[in-house]
Enzyme design. Structure first.
Site, PDB file in Angstrom:
ATOM      1  N   ARG A 100      22.242   5.261 -45.086  1.00  0.00           N
ATOM      2  CA  ARG A 100      20.981   4.720 -44.244  1.00  0.00           C
ATOM      3  C   ARG A 100      20.800   5.642 -42.625  1.00  0.00           C
ATOM      4  O   ARG A 100      20.228   6.486 -42.391  1.00  0.00           O
ATOM      5  CB  ARG A 100      20.025   3.896 -44.060  1.00  0.00           C
ATOM      6  N   LYS A 135      16.128  16.021 -22.129  1.00  0.00           N
ATOM      7  CA  LYS A 135      15.156  15.518 -23.321  1.00  0.00           C
ATOM      8  C   LYS A 135      15.792  15.167 -24.280  1.00  0.00           C
ATOM      9  O   LYS A 135      15.057  15.422 -25.277  1.00  0.00           O
ATOM     10  CB  LYS A 135      14.012  16.469 -22.915  1.00  0.00           C
ATOM     11  N   LYS A 167      16.068  20.040  -8.190  1.00  0.00           N
ATOM     12  CA  LYS A 167      13.936  20.435  -8.707  1.00  0.00           C
ATOM     13  C   LYS A 167      13.291  20.474  -6.795  1.00  0.00           C
ATOM     14  O   LYS A 167      13.778  20.002  -6.005  1.00  0.00           O
ATOM     15  CB  LYS A 167      13.521  19.476  -9.483  1.00  0.00           C
ATOM     16  N   GLU A 201      15.952  24.995  -8.139  1.00  0.00           N
ATOM     17  CA  GLU A 201      14.320  25.700  -8.987  1.00  0.00           C
ATOM     18  C   GLU A 201      13.000  26.214  -8.362  1.00  0.00           C
ATOM     19  O   GLU A 201      13.206  26.303  -7.030  1.00  0.00           O
ATOM     20  CB  GLU A 201      13.532  24.651  -9.071  1.00  0.00           C
ATOM     21  N   ASP A 228      10.846  28.723 -12.914  1.00  0.00           N
ATOM     22  CA  ASP A 228      10.365  27.653 -13.259  1.00  0.00           C
ATOM     23  C   ASP A 228       8.033  27.798 -13.744  1.00  0.00           C
ATOM     24  O   ASP A 228       7.519  28.639 -12.329  1.00  0.00           O
ATOM     25  CB  ASP A 228       9.525  25.969 -12.413  1.00  0.00           C
TER      26      ASP A 228
END
Length: 299
Positions: A100, A135, A167, A201, A228
């Site tokens: 598994r 992510k 960012k 960014e 972005d």
């Protein structure tokens, strides 16, 4: 994270087996006599790109070093539904205990590799490279990012430690673009880490112009600009006009990365703008596992 990726992966497998097996696989212990031999084969039940084969081998090795795993294909190879591409031979109890976890990791990684290959292929004749993001599933980042490589993509930063990615919140907290770039470059000098790339960014042409102005005054201070959400969805479809103009405005002075509204359907138009990179969080945060099974024969 461990500085030794191999050790990290072995520890991950050990932890995952402890979670799954606990003090023992009671079903296997109850139904399979000790010493019963088994052989099994991996079967692809869908078309895709394989990844995680060597990870699966490590799973069986951790369960029982006497289990032998061999493959006729390798990580990164395309596979067609119905193909047998590997065998597992050893004690039946050990094969069943490892089954598994080996499949869970292989199916997830192959799903990521498959999605990446499709997106890479969608760039067509354009040179844009497909990037992953942070992510990822907690604890599985190294495996997720390995799978992106197997699919023909490129890893962005592995974590918060190997690139300075500025960012909008960093810009706001530092007091603006000039201030945040001053701070980033002062930090690189302070820690003697010129290898730390700086990416910033931007969301408007004014921000791009400000970054370019800073770069002109401080050559080598910025390596990449993140464009972005400049590919925008409208009622008529995807509008890449702003993104294309941004790439022209930068004119090769910085490497460019497009993010936002990136899907398999939109990648061709985004790649055609001339961006160097296209980043997609969906590669790892919205995984569709590739259907793979392990057919076990006992005796």
């Amino acid at each position: 994270m461990s500085s030794d990726p191999d050790a990290f992966i072995r520890d991950l497998i050990k932890t995952a087996l402890a979670e799954d097996v606990g003090p023992g696989d009671v079903t296997t212990l109850a139904t399979i006599p000790a010493g019963t031999p088994a052989q099994a084969y991996f079967l692809a039940k869908a078309d895709g790109v394989l990844s995680g084969l060597e990870i699966a081998r490590l799973v069986f090795e951790a369960v029982d070093p006497s289990v032998a795993v061999s493959y006729t294909l390798a990580d990164g190879d395309a596979v067609i539904a119905g193909t047998r591409f590997g065998t597992v031979v050893g004690p039946a109890r050990s094969v069943l205990v490892g089954e598994r976890l080996a499949l869970n990791l292989m199916q997830r990684m192959s799903g990521i590799a498959t999605a990446t290959r499709r997106m890479v292929d969608a760039t067509g004749p354009h040179p844009a490279r497909i990037l992953d993001t942070r992510k990822t599933a907690p604890g599985l980042r190294l495996l997720d990012k390995q799978a992106v490589i197997h699919g023909g993509g490129v890893n962005h930063r592995i974590g918060l430690y190997d690139m300075i990615l500025i960012k909008d919140n960093h810009i706001a907290a530092a007091g603006g673009i000039d201030a945040v770039l001053d701070a980033a470059n002062a930090y690189r000098k302070q820690v003697d880490r010129r290898d730390l790339e700086v990416e910033i960014e931007t969301r408007t042409f004014a921000e791009i112009d400000q970054v370019l102005g800073y770069l002109a005054r401080h050559p080598g201070s910025v390596d990449r600009v993140l464009l972005d959400n400049m590919a925008r969805r409208t009622e008529a479809g995807l509008d890449v006009t702003m993104l294309a103009e941004a790439v022209q405005r930068i004119d090769g002075r910085l490497r460019t990365e497009a993010s936002g509204n990136v899907t398999l359907e939109t990648v061709p138009a985004i790649a055609a703008t001339g961006v160097d990179f296209i980043s997609s969080g969906a590669l790892t945060h919205s995984v569709t596992a590739l259907d793979i099974s392990l057919k076990v024969q006992v005796g």
